[in-house]
Motif scaffolding. Structure first.
Motif, PDB file in Angstrom:
ATOM      1  N   ALA A   1      -1.397 -36.520 -45.484  1.00  0.00           N
ATOM      2  CA  ALA A   1      -2.617 -35.762 -45.188  1.00  0.00           C
ATOM      3  C   ALA A   1      -2.265 -34.444 -44.505  1.00  0.00           C
ATOM      4  N   THR A   2      -3.220 -33.527 -44.498  1.00  0.00           N
ATOM      5  CA  THR A   2      -3.107 -32.324 -43.682  1.00  0.00           C
ATOM      6  C   THR A   2      -3.632 -32.659 -42.298  1.00  0.00           C
ATOM      7  N   VAL A   3      -2.827 -32.416 -41.278  1.00  0.00           N
ATOM      8  CA  VAL A   3      -3.209 -32.733 -39.901  1.00  0.00           C
ATOM      9  C   VAL A   3      -3.320 -31.430 -39.112  1.00  0.00           C
ATOM     10  N   VAL A   4      -4.470 -31.241 -38.488  1.00  0.00           N
ATOM     11  CA  VAL A   4      -4.727 -30.043 -37.685  1.00  0.00           C
ATOM     12  C   VAL A   4      -4.644 -30.430 -36.217  1.00  0.00           C
ATOM     13  N   LEU A   5      -3.808 -29.726 -35.475  1.00  0.00           N
ATOM     14  CA  LEU A   5      -3.667 -29.982 -34.048  1.00  0.00           C
ATOM     15  C   LEU A   5      -4.579 -29.024 -33.281  1.00  0.00           C
ATOM     16  N   GLY A   6      -5.541 -29.586 -32.551  1.00  0.00           N
ATOM     17  CA  GLY A   6      -6.370 -28.777 -31.674  1.00  0.00           C
ATOM     18  C   GLY A   6      -5.710 -28.706 -30.310  1.00  0.00           C
TER      19      GLY A   6
ATOM     20  N   ALA B   1       4.989 -28.900 -30.892  1.00  0.00           N
ATOM     21  CA  ALA B   1       4.603 -30.209 -31.425  1.00  0.00           C
ATOM     22  C   ALA B   1       4.773 -30.246 -32.936  1.00  0.00           C
ATOM     23  N   MET B   2       4.352 -29.183 -33.620  1.00  0.00           N
ATOM     24  CA  MET B   2       4.490 -29.163 -35.075  1.00  0.00           C
ATOM     25  C   MET B   2       5.957 -29.157 -35.489  1.00  0.00           C
ATOM     26  N   ALA B   3       6.814 -28.460 -34.737  1.00  0.00           N
ATOM     27  CA  ALA B   3       8.243 -28.467 -35.051  1.00  0.00           C
ATOM     28  C   ALA B   3       8.824 -29.864 -34.873  1.00  0.00           C
ATOM     29  N   SER B   4       8.382 -30.571 -33.832  1.00  0.00           N
ATOM     30  CA  SER B   4       8.858 -31.929 -33.603  1.00  0.00           C
ATOM     31  C   SER B   4       8.420 -32.858 -34.724  1.00  0.00           C
ATOM     32  N   ILE B   5       7.181 -32.731 -35.167  1.00  0.00           N
ATOM     33  CA  ILE B   5       6.688 -33.573 -36.262  1.00  0.00           C
ATOM     34  C   ILE B   5       7.447 -33.276 -37.551  1.00  0.00           C
ATOM     35  N   ARG B   6       7.657 -32.007 -37.842  1.00  0.00           N
ATOM     36  CA  ARG B   6       8.363 -31.648 -39.082  1.00  0.00           C
ATOM     37  C   ARG B   6       9.798 -32.168 -39.086  1.00  0.00           C
ATOM     38  N   ALA B   7      10.408 -32.259 -37.894  1.00  0.00           N
ATOM     39  CA  ALA B   7      11.771 -32.773 -37.814  1.00  0.00           C
ATOM     40  C   ALA B   7      11.823 -34.259 -38.159  1.00  0.00           C
ATOM     41  N   ARG B   8      10.708 -34.962 -37.998  1.00  0.00           N
ATOM     42  CA  ARG B   8      10.655 -36.399 -38.262  1.00  0.00           C
ATOM     43  C   ARG B   8       9.910 -36.750 -39.541  1.00  0.00           C
ATOM     44  N   VAL B   9       9.072 -35.834 -40.001  1.00  0.00           N
ATOM     45  CA  VAL B   9       8.290 -36.067 -41.219  1.00  0.00           C
ATOM     46  C   VAL B   9       8.519 -34.883 -42.151  1.00  0.00           C
ATOM     47  N   PRO B  10       9.559 -34.943 -42.963  1.00  0.00           N
ATOM     48  CA  PRO B  10       9.819 -33.830 -43.882  1.00  0.00           C
ATOM     49  C   PRO B  10       8.614 -33.575 -44.787  1.00  0.00           C
ATOM     50  N   GLY B  11       8.270 -32.303 -44.932  1.00  0.00           N
ATOM     51  CA  GLY B  11       7.141 -31.946 -45.782  1.00  0.00           C
ATOM     52  C   GLY B  11       5.788 -32.137 -45.136  1.00  0.00           C
ATOM     53  N   ALA B  12       5.760 -32.405 -43.828  1.00  0.00           N
ATOM     54  CA  ALA B  12       4.481 -32.609 -43.130  1.00  0.00           C
ATOM     55  C   ALA B  12       3.574 -31.404 -43.311  1.00  0.00           C
ATOM     56  N   ARG B  13       2.305 -31.669 -43.590  1.00  0.00           N
ATOM     57  CA  ARG B  13       1.310 -30.603 -43.773  1.00  0.00           C
ATOM     58  C   ARG B  13       0.551 -30.442 -42.457  1.00  0.00           C
TER      59      ARG B  13
ATOM     60  N   ARG C   1      -1.351 -27.808 -39.408  1.00  0.00           N
ATOM     61  CA  ARG C   1      -1.991 -26.578 -38.969  1.00  0.00           C
ATOM     62  C   ARG C   1      -2.307 -26.730 -37.488  1.00  0.00           C
ATOM     63  N   ALA C   2      -2.604 -25.616 -36.854  1.00  0.00           N
ATOM     64  CA  ALA C   2      -3.037 -25.662 -35.456  1.00  0.00           C
ATOM     65  C   ALA C   2      -4.237 -24.755 -35.289  1.00  0.00           C
ATOM     66  N   VAL C   3      -5.130 -25.139 -34.397  1.00  0.00           N
ATOM     67  CA  VAL C   3      -6.284 -24.306 -34.070  1.00  0.00           C
ATOM     68  C   VAL C   3      -6.411 -24.287 -32.551  1.00  0.00           C
ATOM     69  N   ARG C   4      -6.579 -23.092 -31.998  1.00  0.00           N
ATOM     70  CA  ARG C   4      -6.733 -22.980 -30.548  1.00  0.00           C
ATOM     71  C   ARG C   4      -8.108 -23.513 -30.165  1.00  0.00           C
ATOM     72  N   MET C   5      -8.123 -24.448 -29.214  1.00  0.00           N
ATOM     73  CA  MET C   5      -9.363 -25.134 -28.883  1.00  0.00           C
ATOM     74  C   MET C   5      -9.348 -25.512 -27.405  1.00  0.00           C
ATOM     75  N   ASP C   6     -10.300 -24.994 -26.644  1.00  0.00           N
ATOM     76  CA  ASP C   6     -10.392 -25.285 -25.211  1.00  0.00           C
ATOM     77  C   ASP C   6     -11.706 -26.008 -24.946  1.00  0.00           C
ATOM     78  N   LEU C   7     -11.621 -27.308 -24.768  1.00  0.00           N
ATOM     79  CA  LEU C   7     -12.817 -28.120 -24.589  1.00  0.00           C
ATOM     80  C   LEU C   7     -13.504 -27.874 -23.247  1.00  0.00           C
ATOM     81  N   ALA C   8     -12.807 -27.230 -22.330  1.00  0.00           N
ATOM     82  CA  ALA C   8     -13.413 -26.905 -21.043  1.00  0.00           C
ATOM     83  C   ALA C   8     -14.243 -25.630 -21.107  1.00  0.00           C
TER      84      ALA C   8
END
Length: 329
Positions: free
Chosen positions: A58-63, A73-85, A87-94
């Motif tokens: 799946a495509t996983v978006v990190l807020g 975090a995305m670099a760490s995931i890609r190192a363990r999940v080759p081809g990981a899809r 994205r990141a979105v800046r999100m401040d819940l406060a």
């Protein structure tokens, strides 16, 4: 990727049963083409939710509030999940006023959301009460009100998916707490541990009430509440530079592993709630062993959490405090 298919329907959310559909936490079903958002996906349990979901294709978006930490975090995931899809979105819940802009940027990147995992949160030990920029107690304002308002802005993306899910990550600490509806902001009696537990309980009430209102509105979106049990950093596998577990810390924590677990395992309930087709809205999921560790299973909804009148009153108070309604007609 091989998939593990559940063999029977999940039980009613209000009951407990020894018969739980089969599920392999190490081999969740493939989900290519689907899109998942994880708030707070750059650290802690949220990171492991994102890592495990990314392994499904799946495509996983990190807020995340911090773009630099999201990149790590995305670099760490890609190192363990080759081809990981990813994205990141800046999100401040406060910062409630920033959420429409955050979701607008997400809408430019994806056409729909198949699930959002409401995971991000603040936990404070300081005895001095702190507030968000909107004047809300920091933990209640971030953990509960932030996700309440975010759901409002995400609803068009969720409704665009065939059967989307809102997965709210609560806390086992909320089991022993009760809301003070007359002092939701902890202005009269601020104790950091209590304020945190109540903020997570408010989140869980929200997840339950959200499902009731979605059903009443005829929505295809479902809401599920989960908790990670006891999840300790000292039992969590290393993901440098995000988290490094020393040998000494691991040895000291070994006895605790009889009752609790690390944050990788703490993510399992949320991952199952996102992916398992037999999970139903309005349910509560947590670890199998005393609700503290082990593979995810459906739990009987806690007696106080099943109080729909409290949930409805919290919803109305949250609507007034945020100026939004996640299921606005």
């Amino acid at each position: 990727m091989s998939s593990a298919s559940p063999t029977s329907a999940a039980p009613s959310p209000s009951t407990s049963t020894a018969t739980v559909p089969s599920w392999d936490v190490r081999r969740p079903p493939a989900a290519p083409g689907r899109v998942f958002l994880v708030t707070g996906g750059n650290a802690g349990i949220g990171y492991f939710v994102a890592e495990q979901l990314s392994a499904t294709g799946a495509t996983v978006v990190l807020g995340s509030r911090d773009p630099a930490r999201a990149e790590l975090a995305m670099a760490s995931i890609r190192a363990r999940v080759p081809g990981a899809r990813l994205r990141a979105v800046r999100m401040d819940l406060a910062d409630l006023s920033s959420l429409p802009t955050a979701v607008e940027s997400l809408t430019r990147a994806v056409e729909r959301l198949d699930a959002v995992v409401h995971n991000a949160g603040v936990a404070r030990d300081e005895r001095t009460r702190a507030e968000t920029g909107d004047g809300h107690e920091l933990m209640f304002g971030t953990n509960h009100l932030g996700h309440f308002a975010l759901t409002r802005w995400l609803m068009p993306l969720l409704s665009a998916a065939p059967t989307a899910r809102v997965v709210t990550v609560g806390s086992f600490a909320a089991k022993s707490e009760r809301l003070d509806l007359g002092d939701l902001q902890s202005r009269q009696d601020y104790r950091p541990g209590t304020a945190y537990g109540r903020s997570k309980l408010a989140q869980m009430y929200f997840g339950m009430e959200l499902d009731r209102r979605l059903r009443a509105a005829g929505s295809t979106v479902a809401s599920v509440v989960v908790h990670p049990g006891g999840a300790l950093d000292s039992l969590t596998p290393s993901r440098p530079p995000l988290h490094v577990r020393t040998t000494g810390a691991a040895l000291r924590a070994a006895p605790a592993a009889l009752m609790v677990q690390g944050k990788e395992a703490g993510a399992w309930s949320a991952v199952r709630a996102v992916l398992d087709p037999d999970v139903r809205g309005g349910g509560l999921w947590g670890p199998r062993v005393f609700g503290l560790r082990g593979e995810p299973r459906p739990e009987r909804v806690w007696k106080h959490l099943a109080d729909a009148s409290v949930a409805a009153r919290l919803w109305e108070a949250s609507r007034e405090l945020t100026g939004t309604d996640p299921v606005a007609r």
